[in-house]
Structure formats: C-alpha cells, structure tokens
Motif scaffolding. Sequence first.
Motif, mmCIF file in Angstrom:
data_model
loop_
_atom_site.group_PDB
_atom_site.id
_atom_site.type_symbol
_atom_site.label_atom_id
_atom_site.label_comp_id
_atom_site.label_asym_id
_atom_site.label_seq_id
_atom_site.Cartn_x
_atom_site.Cartn_y
_atom_site.Cartn_z
ATOM 1 N N ALA A 11 43.342 45.513 54.120
ATOM 2 C CA ALA A 11 42.345 44.484 53.851
ATOM 3 C C ALA A 11 41.189 45.031 53.036
ATOM 4 N N LEU A 12 40.831 46.296 53.263
ATOM 5 C CA LEU A 12 39.728 46.911 52.520
ATOM 6 C C LEU A 12 40.188 48.088 51.656
ATOM 7 N N ASP A 13 41.494 48.334 51.644
ATOM 8 C CA ASP A 13 41.999 49.451 50.847
ATOM 9 C C ASP A 13 41.658 49.250 49.380
ATOM 10 N N GLY A 14 41.158 50.279 48.767
ATOM 11 C CA GLY A 14 40.884 50.244 47.343
ATOM 12 C C GLY A 14 39.513 49.728 46.968
ATOM 13 N N VAL A 15 38.765 49.159 47.915
ATOM 14 C CA VAL A 15 37.467 48.584 47.581
ATOM 15 C C VAL A 15 36.495 49.670 47.136
ATOM 16 N N GLU A 16 36.435 50.777 47.878
ATOM 17 C CA GLU A 16 35.524 51.852 47.492
ATOM 18 C C GLU A 16 35.908 52.427 46.130
ATOM 19 N N VAL A 17 37.216 52.551 45.895
ATOM 20 C CA VAL A 17 37.683 53.045 44.598
ATOM 21 C C VAL A 17 37.262 52.086 43.479
ATOM 22 N N PHE A 18 37.487 50.792 43.697
ATOM 23 C CA PHE A 18 37.083 49.785 42.702
ATOM 24 C C PHE A 18 35.598 49.895 42.392
ATOM 25 N N ALA A 40 45.578 58.863 41.335
ATOM 26 C CA ALA A 40 45.409 58.221 42.645
ATOM 27 C C ALA A 40 44.452 57.047 42.541
ATOM 28 N N VAL A 41 43.393 57.197 41.737
ATOM 29 C CA VAL A 41 42.448 56.105 41.526
ATOM 30 C C VAL A 41 43.145 54.938 40.828
ATOM 31 N N SER A 42 43.908 55.240 39.794
ATOM 32 C CA SER A 42 44.614 54.198 39.054
ATOM 33 C C SER A 42 45.593 53.452 39.951
ATOM 34 N N GLN A 43 46.299 54.191 40.809
ATOM 35 C CA GLN A 43 47.258 53.563 41.722
ATOM 36 C C GLN A 43 46.541 52.670 42.723
ATOM 37 N N ALA A 44 45.397 53.117 43.277
ATOM 38 C CA ALA A 44 44.643 52.318 44.247
ATOM 39 C C ALA A 44 44.151 51.024 43.618
ATOM 40 N N VAL A 45 43.707 51.097 42.349
ATOM 41 C CA VAL A 45 43.240 49.891 41.659
ATOM 42 C C VAL A 45 44.391 48.925 41.411
ATOM 43 N N ARG A 46 45.553 49.447 41.012
ATOM 44 C CA ARG A 46 46.710 48.584 40.776
ATOM 45 C C ARG A 46 47.129 47.858 42.048
ATOM 46 N N VAL A 47 47.097 48.577 43.187
ATOM 47 C CA VAL A 47 47.457 47.961 44.471
ATOM 48 C C VAL A 47 46.449 46.872 44.828
ATOM 49 N N LEU A 48 45.169 47.136 44.599
ATOM 50 C CA LEU A 48 44.133 46.144 44.889
ATOM 51 C C LEU A 48 44.307 44.906 44.009
ATOM 52 N N ILE A 52 45.047 41.100 45.276
ATOM 53 C CA ILE A 52 44.146 40.000 44.935
ATOM 54 C C ILE A 52 44.854 38.965 44.067
ATOM 55 N N GLY A 53 45.714 39.452 43.182
ATOM 56 C CA GLY A 53 46.419 38.543 42.288
ATOM 57 C C GLY A 53 45.709 38.313 40.980
ATOM 58 N N ALA A 54 44.876 39.278 40.582
ATOM 59 C CA ALA A 54 44.154 39.145 39.324
ATOM 60 C C ALA A 54 43.789 40.534 38.817
ATOM 61 N N ALA A 55 43.753 40.688 37.482
ATOM 62 C CA ALA A 55 43.316 41.946 36.886
ATOM 63 C C ALA A 55 41.800 42.059 37.019
ATOM 64 N N LEU A 56 41.354 43.229 37.431
ATOM 65 C CA LEU A 56 39.923 43.444 37.649
ATOM 66 C C LEU A 56 39.279 44.242 36.519
ATOM 67 N N LEU A 66 35.069 45.397 32.956
ATOM 68 C CA LEU A 66 35.422 44.448 34.008
ATOM 69 C C LEU A 66 35.862 43.121 33.411
ATOM 70 N N THR A 67 36.910 42.566 33.954
ATOM 71 C CA THR A 67 37.291 41.207 33.613
ATOM 72 C C THR A 67 36.329 40.240 34.299
ATOM 73 N N GLU A 68 36.474 38.944 33.980
ATOM 74 C CA GLU A 68 35.640 37.957 34.668
ATOM 75 C C GLU A 68 35.907 37.992 36.172
ATOM 76 N N ALA A 69 37.196 38.131 36.534
ATOM 77 C CA ALA A 69 37.543 38.235 37.962
ATOM 78 C C ALA A 69 36.921 39.483 38.568
ATOM 79 N N GLY A 70 36.936 40.577 37.783
ATOM 80 C CA GLY A 70 36.343 41.816 38.268
ATOM 81 C C GLY A 70 34.846 41.697 38.478
ATOM 82 N N GLU A 71 34.154 40.996 37.547
ATOM 83 C CA GLU A 71 32.715 40.789 37.689
ATOM 84 C C GLU A 71 32.402 40.000 38.956
ATOM 85 N N ARG A 72 33.161 38.950 39.188
ATOM 86 C CA ARG A 72 32.916 38.136 40.382
ATOM 87 C C ARG A 72 33.244 38.913 41.657
ATOM 88 N N TYR A 73 34.335 39.676 41.599
ATOM 89 C CA TYR A 73 34.707 40.480 42.770
ATOM 90 C C TYR A 73 33.615 41.503 43.064
#
Length: 311
Positions: A11-18, A40-48, A52-56, A66-73
């Motif tokens: 549920a929170l995996d990858g948030v700190e990396v993002f 490892a960072v790249s893999q964590a972001v891809r999993v996140l 989520i279902g959107a590119a960040l 950052l994409t628009e989805a990334g900015e909002r996230y």
Amino acid sequence: MKQNFTVRQGALDGVEVFLSVAQHRSFRRAAAELGVTPSAVSQAVRVLEARIGAALFIRTTRSVGLTEAGERYLSHAKPAFDELVAASQVARGLGQRPAGLLRLSVPRAVVPILLEPLVASFCQAYPEVEVEIATSKELVDLAAEGFDAGIRFGQFVDADMVAVPLTPPLRLIVVGSPAYFAERSRPSHTDDLRQHACLRWRRSSGALALWSFDDNGRAIEIAVSGPFIAHDFPTMLGAAVEGMGLAQLPAPMVAEGLKAGSLVQVLESFAPVIPGVFLYYPSRRQMMPKLRAFIDHVKSRSIDQGKTPGT
C-alpha cells in the motif's frame, strides 16, 4: 469454513522512493540518498506506477520530470508521508523517554493512602508526563480501557498480571467511634460481633464481603450484619466515624482517625494480615518509559523515606 486472508502488500511501497526522485529529479541522486542502486529505484517506481495505473515521471536521457498524474500524486503524497514520519518520531520519542499521558485505574481508597504523597513529586520530577487517575472499584480491562496500569490490593490482582508491590502487607483493623462505644461494650472476641452493628462492603461482583480474622493462626471468615452497606472503603470509613457501626478496614486508612481519637480499635489480637497494595500491568515487554519511571519513583521514595509511601 475459514477463508484465507492475507495482509495486502505494498500500500505504501515505493512512496518514499517516488518522493526522493521527485525532489531530486534524478533516479541516480535518489538512489544515493536512499542507499540503494539506481536500478532498484527504477524498479520501485515502475511497480508504483503499475499499482496506481498511471505514469508518474517523464524520463529522457537528460532529465526526469513529473507527469500531470505525478504532480497530483506528489501534492497529496508528500504531506501525508511527512505526517507519517512525524507520527513515527512522536511514537519513538514516547518509547525512549518518560513522556505522554500515564493513565492509572485506582480504587478510591488507595488515593489518600498511596498516591497523594507521590503524584506531586512524580509530576515535578517528570514534567513531560501527565498523570490521569481514574478511580473505580471495578477491576477494569487495562488494555481495552486504555490504561497503562492499575493499582489494587494484592488479593484482587489477577495471576496473569505483572505485579509490583507498593506497600508491605497490611493489617485489617476493626474500628468504631467513641460515640458508638458510649452505648455498647467493646467486643473481645469475634463471636461478640453478633451483638454489634457492622458496616458491610459490597464487592464489584455484587457479593457482600465477609470479615476476615486470624484466630491463633487459623484464618476464619464471618458473615456480619448491620444497618449500612457501602461500595467502597472511604464511604465505610466515614460511616464508622459518624458512629453508625463497626468497620473492618486496612490499617493505613484508619491510622489518622486512631491518632486523632475519632476511632477506637477493637479485636486487635484477631487482626489478619492481607497482601499490600500492588501496581499491576499486563507485560514487561510492553512497558513504556513513563510507567517504568513511575515505578522507579515509587520505589526510590519508599527507600529514601525508610517507610511505605502514605503510611
């Protein structure tokens, strides 16, 4: 039929990396900050992103944006993550030093005997601890009711609790007022109680407590009778002082009345010894610094004064 349930992972995996990548706009600098490899960072972001279902992020060979989805996230995730970090720091602080709210479940009878001389000095010694005393004759569920510990006479503490003695064993003393004895002879034997008005105490279970005695080393219990039933010791003490009848109470409770002459002790040779007052709590592993500090404070006060607190 039992179903297999598992705790949802990630549920929170990858948030700190993002957040680190978003701050540095670089996978490599984020990896250095987190102490992991860029892959490892790249893999964590891809999993996140997949969860989520959107590119960040927008990645190029030269930059990361950052994409628009990334900015909002980011706008929602960063303050929420900061709150989680702050919450962890607060909890860690409470686990490392005496601080916070110390809640004690205590019978009303114990407050003047034990706690009043100690709480003021404890609060002065540990200004970051707030002490809340909830008086109740009920044996509450400490964990369910949110208490750190309870204080009770030893015979009422459950065997599965960790118990710390706060006083030595106590004597149960039968007392009456001079006004009561002005019209009656003093009892010289427990059998004489049949001719006396005895103040009774109703336990939290609803049963009337028997009076306990030591008859030449033999423990006996007697069902007494009288005009008044109390639900706690202080009420019964007040009734005895007013001359309503005899009361059987712990020695520290009646010490002041005996000294002042408002009470007279009888049946001294039959006075039994009962376990003293104990502080109890569920587990040593769960003991917070605030509770350990309180226990140590009580013990040090007892040693320093050379006597039991409040007696």
